[in-house]
Design a protein around this motif. Structure first.
Motif, PDB file in Angstrom:
ATOM      1  N   MET A  88       0.627  -1.003  -0.385  1.00 11.76           N
ATOM      2  CA  MET A  88       0.618  -0.149   0.356  1.00 11.76           C
ATOM      3  C   MET A  88       1.276   2.036  -0.396  1.00 11.76           C
ATOM      4  SD  MET A  88      -1.967  -1.428   3.006  1.00 11.76           S
ATOM      5  CE  MET A  88      -1.722  -2.654   3.853  1.00 11.76           C
ATOM      6  N   SER A  89       1.101   1.610  -1.327  1.00 10.98           N
ATOM      7  CA  SER A  89       2.186   3.049  -1.441  1.00 10.98           C
ATOM      8  C   SER A  89       2.429   2.328  -0.759  1.00 10.98           C
ATOM      9  CB  SER A  89       1.169   4.336  -0.489  1.00 10.98           C
ATOM     10  OG  SER A  89      -0.356   4.837  -0.287  1.00 10.98           O
ATOM     11  N   PRO A  90       3.637   1.548  -1.199  1.00 14.68           N
ATOM     12  CA  PRO A  90       4.974   1.889  -1.446  1.00 14.68           C
ATOM     13  C   PRO A  90       5.923   2.623  -1.598  1.00 14.68           C
ATOM     14  CG  PRO A  90       4.042   0.615  -3.190  1.00 14.68           C
ATOM     15  CD  PRO A  90       3.396   1.271  -2.567  1.00 14.68           C
ATOM     16  N   ALA A  91       6.739   2.790  -1.560  1.00 13.21           N
ATOM     17  CA  ALA A  91       7.903   3.624  -1.389  1.00 13.21           C
ATOM     18  C   ALA A  91       8.492   2.763  -2.486  1.00 13.21           C
ATOM     19  CB  ALA A  91       8.662   3.654  -0.236  1.00 13.21           C
ATOM     20  N   SER A  92       8.078   2.992  -3.660  1.00 11.06           N
ATOM     21  CA  SER A  92       8.649   2.177  -5.076  1.00 11.06           C
ATOM     22  C   SER A  92       9.573   3.410  -5.386  1.00 11.06           C
ATOM     23  CB  SER A  92       7.538   1.507  -5.798  1.00 11.06           C
ATOM     24  OG  SER A  92       6.512   1.312  -5.334  1.00 11.06           O
ATOM     25  N   PHE A  93      10.911   3.332  -4.879  1.00 10.44           N
ATOM     26  CA  PHE A  93      11.561   3.959  -5.770  1.00 10.44           C
ATOM     27  C   PHE A  93      12.579   3.963  -6.793  1.00 10.44           C
ATOM     28  CE2 PHE A  93      12.666   3.254  -1.264  1.00 10.44           C
ATOM     29  CZ  PHE A  93      12.607   4.424  -0.320  1.00 10.44           C
ATOM     30  N   ASP A  94      12.529   4.910  -7.441  1.00 12.37           N
ATOM     31  CA  ASP A  94      12.372   5.318  -9.115  1.00 12.37           C
ATOM     32  C   ASP A  94      13.386   6.895  -9.167  1.00 12.37           C
ATOM     33  OD1 ASP A  94      13.606   4.811 -11.658  1.00 12.37           O
ATOM     34  OD2 ASP A  94      11.235   4.133 -11.574  1.00 12.37           O
ATOM     35  N   ALA A 109       6.113   6.314  -9.476  1.00 17.51           N
ATOM     36  CA  ALA A 109       7.042   5.268  -9.368  1.00 17.51           C
ATOM     37  C   ALA A 109       6.147   3.704  -9.486  1.00 17.51           C
ATOM     38  CB  ALA A 109       7.898   4.827  -7.835  1.00 17.51           C
ATOM     39  N   THR A 110       4.950   3.785  -8.427  1.00 20.91           N
ATOM     40  CA  THR A 110       4.665   2.994  -8.543  1.00 20.91           C
ATOM     41  C   THR A 110       3.690   2.591  -9.860  1.00 20.91           C
ATOM     42  OG1 THR A 110       3.945   3.105  -5.926  1.00 20.91           O
ATOM     43  CG2 THR A 110       2.687   1.331  -7.100  1.00 20.91           C
ATOM     44  N   SER A 111       3.371   3.190 -10.611  1.00 18.82           N
ATOM     45  CA  SER A 111       2.924   3.249 -11.522  1.00 18.82           C
ATOM     46  C   SER A 111       3.992   2.347 -12.844  1.00 18.82           C
ATOM     47  CB  SER A 111       2.462   4.067 -12.148  1.00 18.82           C
ATOM     48  OG  SER A 111       1.862   4.295 -13.418  1.00 18.82           O
ATOM     49  N   ARG A 112       5.050   3.161 -12.450  1.00 22.81           N
ATOM     50  CA  ARG A 112       6.256   2.542 -13.692  1.00 22.81           C
ATOM     51  C   ARG A 112       6.159   1.217 -13.016  1.00 22.81           C
ATOM     52  NH1 ARG A 112      11.109   6.746 -14.766  1.00 22.81           N
ATOM     53  NH2 ARG A 112      10.188   8.048 -16.145  1.00 22.81           N
ATOM     54  N   LEU A 113       5.635   0.404 -11.713  1.00 20.99           N
ATOM     55  CA  LEU A 113       6.648  -0.659 -11.144  1.00 20.99           C
ATOM     56  C   LEU A 113       5.220  -1.709 -11.652  1.00 20.99           C
ATOM     57  CD1 LEU A 113       8.296  -2.603  -9.542  1.00 20.99           C
ATOM     58  CD2 LEU A 113       6.401  -1.784  -7.820  1.00 20.99           C
ATOM     59  N   SER A 114       4.066  -1.390 -11.741  1.00 17.39           N
ATOM     60  CA  SER A 114       3.568  -1.760 -12.234  1.00 17.39           C
ATOM     61  C   SER A 114       3.098  -2.569 -13.993  1.00 17.39           C
ATOM     62  CB  SER A 114       1.715  -1.259 -12.012  1.00 17.39           C
ATOM     63  OG  SER A 114       0.732  -1.816 -12.507  1.00 17.39           O
ATOM     64  N   LEU A 129      -0.682  -3.865  -5.832  1.00 16.96           N
ATOM     65  CA  LEU A 129      -0.366  -2.361  -5.378  1.00 16.96           C
ATOM     66  C   LEU A 129      -1.202  -1.469  -5.754  1.00 16.96           C
ATOM     67  CD1 LEU A 129       2.764  -2.170  -8.189  1.00 16.96           C
ATOM     68  CD2 LEU A 129       3.227  -3.317  -5.445  1.00 16.96           C
ATOM     69  N   ASP A 130      -1.342  -0.836  -4.852  1.00 11.13           N
ATOM     70  CA  ASP A 130      -2.228  -0.019  -4.557  1.00 11.13           C
ATOM     71  C   ASP A 130      -1.230   1.626  -3.785  1.00 11.13           C
ATOM     72  OD1 ASP A 130      -4.821  -0.394  -4.815  1.00 11.13           O
ATOM     73  OD2 ASP A 130      -4.992  -0.963  -2.495  1.00 11.13           O
ATOM     74  N   ALA A 131      -1.639   2.403  -5.030  1.00  9.80           N
ATOM     75  CA  ALA A 131      -1.045   3.778  -4.347  1.00  9.80           C
ATOM     76  C   ALA A 131      -2.108   5.060  -4.593  1.00  9.80           C
ATOM     77  CB  ALA A 131       0.311   4.018  -5.017  1.00  9.80           C
ATOM     78  N   GLY A 132      -2.476   5.682  -4.306  1.00 11.14           N
ATOM     79  CA  GLY A 132      -3.082   6.978  -4.184  1.00 11.14           C
ATOM     80  C   GLY A 132      -3.029   8.248  -5.298  1.00 11.14           C
ATOM     81  N   LYS A 133      -3.255   8.968  -6.218  1.00 16.06           N
ATOM     82  CA  LYS A 133      -2.695   9.895  -7.857  1.00 16.06           C
ATOM     83  C   LYS A 133      -1.931  11.363  -6.179  1.00 16.06           C
ATOM     84  CE  LYS A 133      -5.439   7.882 -11.071  1.00 16.06           C
ATOM     85  NZ  LYS A 133      -4.747   7.305 -12.027  1.00 16.06           N
ATOM     86  N   GLU A 134      -2.757  11.139  -5.405  1.00 12.47           N
ATOM     87  CA  GLU A 134      -2.398  12.751  -4.998  1.00 12.47           C
ATOM     88  C   GLU A 134      -1.479  12.406  -3.658  1.00 12.47           C
ATOM     89  OE1 GLU A 134      -3.384  16.019  -5.781  1.00 12.47           O
ATOM     90  OE2 GLU A 134      -4.154  14.231  -7.544  1.00 12.47           O
ATOM     91  N   ASP A 135      -0.584  11.435  -3.728  1.00  8.85           N
ATOM     92  CA  ASP A 135      -0.181  10.946  -2.256  1.00  8.85           C
ATOM     93  C   ASP A 135       1.203  12.265  -1.865  1.00  8.85           C
ATOM     94  OD1 ASP A 135       2.580   9.848  -1.104  1.00  8.85           O
ATOM     95  OD2 ASP A 135       1.440   8.041  -0.696  1.00  8.85           O
ATOM     96  N   GLN A 136       1.219  12.220  -0.729  1.00  5.15           N
ATOM     97  CA  GLN A 136       1.873  13.538  -0.505  1.00  5.15           C
ATOM     98  C   GLN A 136       3.737  13.372  -0.703  1.00  5.15           C
ATOM     99  OE1 GLN A 136       1.729  12.829   4.169  1.00  5.15           O
ATOM    100  NE2 GLN A 136       3.160  13.719   4.357  1.00  5.15           N
TER     101      GLN A 136
END
Length: 184
Positions: free
Chosen positions: A56-62, A173-178, A159-166
């Motif tokens: 959930m809102s992973p720190a999918s670093f990129d 990065a989560t979208s790219r990982l997906s 994988l879940d991540a909000g589009k308006e994450d702070q």
């Protein structure tokens, strides 16, 4: 050595002390933010232990959005000589220090005992050799390539991540990982 603890010691303890179905097929891991990063890394590297993961809102670093050398925090950490110099209003310098300690530790480099991914050359920030490479090696988008076969063996990965994450890098990065996961 949290990875070893979580994938080994903790799993063995839980299976020995609780009523579980002690098999990979009945075991998953989930986490949020850095715990989401940990979830991704655990299921990629230990698909023999975990069959499912939920990040959930992973720190999918990129190197995207606010996780690039354009973020002034990367420049700030290079000028720090001790932790108390950090200002409470900006989490990024502390986050950069913590991630550097995990991704590119250097016990001989006080006060933070880490190598940072960028160095300053004049007025610009440039990749800092092996520290930059060690950061990239820990990014989930790159780990996915290395552990593609393990990922294919999972029964579920969400994988879940909000589009308006702070933290703007997280949804990007989560979208790219997906996208990378779909391509694999």
């Amino acid at each position: 050595r949290w990875e070893d603890f979580t994938s080994g010691d903790l799993v063995r303890y839980i299976d020995a002390n609780f009523r579980t179905l002690a098999s990979r097929d009945s075991r998953g891991v989930a986490g949020h933010s850095m715990g989401g990063y940990g979830t991704l890394k655990l299921v990629m590297k230990h698909s023999d232990i975990f069959s499912a993961g939920y990040a959930m809102s992973p720190a999918s670093f990129d190197w995207v959005k606010d996780w690039t050398s354009d973020n002034v925090a990367f420049r700030q950490v290079l000028s720090l000589t001790k932790l108390p110099e950090l200002k409470d209003e900006n989490i990024y310098p502390l986050a950069i220090i913590c991630v550097a300690q995990a991704f590119s530790p250097n016990r001989n480099k006080a006060p933070f005992y880490a190598d940072f991914p960028f160095r300053q050359e004049g007025k610009i920030m440039v990749p800092n050799g092996s520290a930059f490479e060690r950061f990239e090696a820990e990014f989930p988008i790159n780990l996915a390539l290395k552990y593609a076969a393990n990922l294919r063996s999972l029964t579920r990965l969400k994988l879940d991540a909000g589009k308006e994450d702070q933290y703007a890098f997280i949804p990007e990065a989560t979208s790219r990982l997906s996208d990378r996961l779909r391509s694999l």
